[in-house]
Motif scaffolding. Structure first.
Motif: not given
Length: 756
Positions: A450, A576, A578, A580-581, A639, A656, A658-659, A661, A717, A739
């Motif tokens: 991060s 962080q 990334a 998150r939602r 974030s 994107c 990071g998680n 998404l 996702r 990624t």
């Protein structure tokens, strides 16, 4: 006409010729040797010449940089200890303090990368616990040439192994850092190591030899012949003979260091130490004379009592050895047995090797004879200081009016984004940090990867955020602007983690200051750092200057590295980079300009920096950071991610990735699509925010006069990253593909055959 009668030139004697050969080999100039003779009123003997040569080296005396370092602000309401001790100390409330410093081990790592990097880590750890702090985290800042080069891959691999080997064994988490690849560092890699520790105010120590008659005690590993003249070696440019100087590289033992750490901290907690200092650069010489000088005293040492692991060591070798895992203590006379009892428990060597005197002299004895008698102040405060004149390089003048944006245009932005994500400087550094034990001590709240790492302060509701940062390309193109950006970006990183920036430590990596163009780069970059430190209220509490980073006459990019530490007042503020939602709004703080000079995109397209780097308005930077921190502390932000190398498109991709998404982004701009996506304009931060809190964030930005734009939405996702600019679709890419490109770049390079 009459004239002055000429005086025949006297031929030097055989003894004078021998002296000249000796002191020149040791790194002293003719003028410096003459000054030593004047100070002593006689010619120095062999041991004394060696001692002056290391203490007057750039590495120990800062003789070329000291006048410039005085420009940096070093005081602040939280600063307890600034430059001048083993590490700086900053108050973090509740009777606690954070102790930190960064230092270089560049030249040793260039010729013996594993041990060079490992002992760099060991040395910076000792600097921190010598201040009475328990080391809590390690970071690093690394620079290498292109990974297409076989030797660069070897250096990179071994440096990372050396950092991991030492940090993992001693049980201190390596939580963050940065790695940059550019051909400017091909022959001279940079290995800068940083350590952060925590202590109570009452346990803070200093390296002073106070109390006439007090005992001088040697603790730790025995002295060998490794590292002799290491300080002088660090003050020279590398050349084709560098490989032959492997004896100047120390060998580390992290298991002994762990015992030394615990033993010294116990002595400090029991109040048994008057002064303590690491035997680092210049070994027993620097630790003894610096401690004596700071107290205005002298020291007498009996070198027969120094623990030695090799037979027949001379006084010169013992005083200049840089063997690792050694500390020098000053202890009240009569308390030696109490100290011995603690050190015996930790199975540590201890020897009372001398005493503090009131005569202000360094006096050494060996086999019943006095082998050195010199005034301490001439070695430390009396070292020469050079005020040089810089000159503006021709390339700087030529670059000022070059418009590079037109030559960097592309119409394949998806391909450009993938090229950026697989550039080793931007690509995932998981290959590096998976070798580090970053969870040991169980306090790591934000792991490597991060904007900044975060460690919890056990027993409190607080945490510390920390990062290292610097951009040699920017500094090369405009040293003053680049120096300011190094400070600003480091502060921006810790703000994005939810922390208030406290202070910084720096490592100034440059070529030879004897070249006017290099000296100008150094002076200008320090001025830029000063500007940013004053604007952002982040004083400099210590650091290191590493000059003569040249290989066969070619200097590295001027590379000031900033290590920044910030205070997270409440761990719930930890943030962080990334997303998150799904459904969260994506906001962009700050303004984007047509600034591709010195960018990673330019590096990919053209291979070298040209034009002007991004400019920075420090008042705007301050406001952007303040808004972001306040929004985080009010729990308005999910974030936060600093925009740096690669610009907005890369920042969106990383957020994107990071998680896993997606994001649907729509931009309106008067810039070209290339400039909009890949410009590296400063003072920009990417936020994701709950849709119900967007208005609060926008209102807060208006209050602080910070430009803000709602540019899109986080998606589920499996959804792509889609970016449109002025209604034109520029990027639509599966996040899993991005990624794979980002994570696979460095492993793919490192898996190449070493014979290629």
């Amino acid at each position: 006409m009459g004239g002055r009668k000429s005086v025949p030139k006297r031929e030097p004697s055989a003894a004078e010729i021998a002296d000249q050969k000796l002191y020149r080999e040791m790194g002293l100039s003719d003028e410096e040797y003459a000054r030593i003779c004047e100070d002593l009123g006689r010619r120095p003997n062999y041991v004394e010449t060696g001692i002056y040569s290391v203490m007057w080296s750039e590495h120990c005396s800062y003789k070329n940089s000291k006048p410039l370092l005085r420009l940096l602000p070093t005081e602040g309401p939280r600063v307890i200890q600034g430059p001048g001790e083993g590490a700086g100390v900053v108050d973090i409330g509740d009777g606690q303090a954070v102790v930190f410093k960064i230092e270089s081990h560049n030249h040793p790592s260039a010729i013996e990368p594993y041990q060079g990097a490992a002992t760099g880590v060991g040395g910076i750890i000792r600097d921190v616990f010598s201040m009475g702090a328990r080391p809590a985290a390690l970071l690093n800042s690394l620079r290498f040439g292109s990974l297409s080069d076989r030797r660069v891959r070897y250096l990179f691999e071994q440096v990372v192994k050396g950092i991991a080997g030492y940090g993992n064994c001693i049980g201190i988490p390596t939580v963050g850092g940065e790695v940059v690849f550019d051909d400017a560092y091909r022959g001279n890699p940079l290995v800068n190591a940083m350590c952060v520790g925590v202590t109570e105010h009452e346990h803070i120590q200093k390296g002073v030899a106070e109390g006439i008659g007090n005992a001088v005690i040697y603790v730790g590993a025995s002295t060998g012949r490794d590292g002799i003249h290491g300080a002088t070696f660090a003050s020279e440019a590398l050349d084709e003979d560098a490989e032959g100087r492997r004896p100047a590289v120390q060998v580390g033992d992290p298991f002994t260091e762990k015992l030394l750490l615990e033993g010294c901290l116990e002595l400090i907690e029991k109040g048994l130490i008057v002064g303590i200092q690491d035997m680092g650069a210049a070994g027993l010489t620097s630790s003894s004379v610096e401690m004596a000088c700071k107290a205005g005293n002298g020291v007498e040492l009996n070198l027969d009592l120094v623990p030695q692991r090799e037979t027949g060591m001379t006084p010169y070798e013992m005083m200049l050895s840089e063997s690792q895992e050694r500390m020098l203590l000053v202890v009240e006379k009569g308390r030696e047995d109490e100290v011995r009892a603690v050190l015996d428990k930790w199975e540590l060597n201890m020897a009372v090797i001398g005493r503090v005197t009131g005569n202000g002299r360094l006096r050494l004895y060996h086999k019943g004879k006095e082998v050195c008698d010199v005034p301490v102040h001439t070695l430390v405060d009396g070292a020469p200081v050079y005020v040089r004149q810089g000159s503006v390089p021709a390339y700087y003048k030529e670059n000022r009016d070059v418009n590079v944006n037109r030559t960097l245009e592309t119409d394949n932005w998806e391909m450009a984004l993938k090229q950026l994500l697989q550039s080793p400087t931007i690509a995932s550094k998981r290959w590096v940090y998976r070798q580090y034990d970053y969870m040991v001590q169980a306090n790591t709240a934000v792991q490597p990867g991060s904007d900044a790492a975060v460690i919890r302060l056990r027993g409190t509701g607080k945490a510390l955020a920390m990062t290292t940062d610097g951009n040699g390309r920017y500094v090369y193109l405009d040293p003053r602007v680049g120096g300011a950006i190094a400070v600003a970006e480091a502060a921006r990183n810790v703000v994005c983690a939810g922390a208030e920036p406290l202070a910084l430590t720096n490592c100034l990596n440059f070529g030879s200051p004897e070249h006017p163009e290099i000296y100008w780069q150094l002076e200008e970059s320090i001025n830029g750092m000063r500007d940013a430190c004053l604007a952002l209220q982040t004083p400099v509490i210590g650091g290191n200057v590493s000059l003569y980073n040249e290989t066969e006459g070619k200097a590295i990019f001027p590379t000031p590295i900033v290590g920044m530490v910030g205070l997270v007042h409440d761990v719930s503020h930890t943030t962080q980079q990334a997303f998150r939602r799904p459904g969260d709004a994506v906001l962009l703080l700050g303004e984007t300009f047509a600034e591709l000079g010195g960018s990673e995109w330019q590096h990919i397209r053209e291979g070298k920096p040209s034009g002007r780097p991004p400019q920075i308005d420090l008042e705007k930077e301050r406001r952007v950071q303040q808004v972001t921190l306040r929004a985080i502390q009010r729990h308005l932000v999910r974030s936060a991610h600093d925009l740096a190398e690669g610009g907005l498109a890369v920042a969106l991709s990383e957020a994107c990735i990071g998680n896993g998404l997606g994001a649907d982004i729509s931009l309106e701009s008067s810039l070209s699509v290339t400039e909009c996506l890949f410009s590296e304009s400063q003072s920009r931060i990417l936020l994701s925010v709950d849709g119900h809190k967007v208005d609060e964030v926008i209102a807060l930005c208006a209050e602080w006069d910070v430009p803000v734009a709602r540019i899109g939405t986080v998606t589920e996702r499996g959804k792509p990253l889609t970016i449109t600019v002025n209604g034109q679709t520029a990027v639509t890419e599966d996040v899993r593909t991005l990624t794979d490109v980002w994570e696979g770049a460095i492993p793919c390079q490192m898996n190449r055959s070493l014979t290629s």
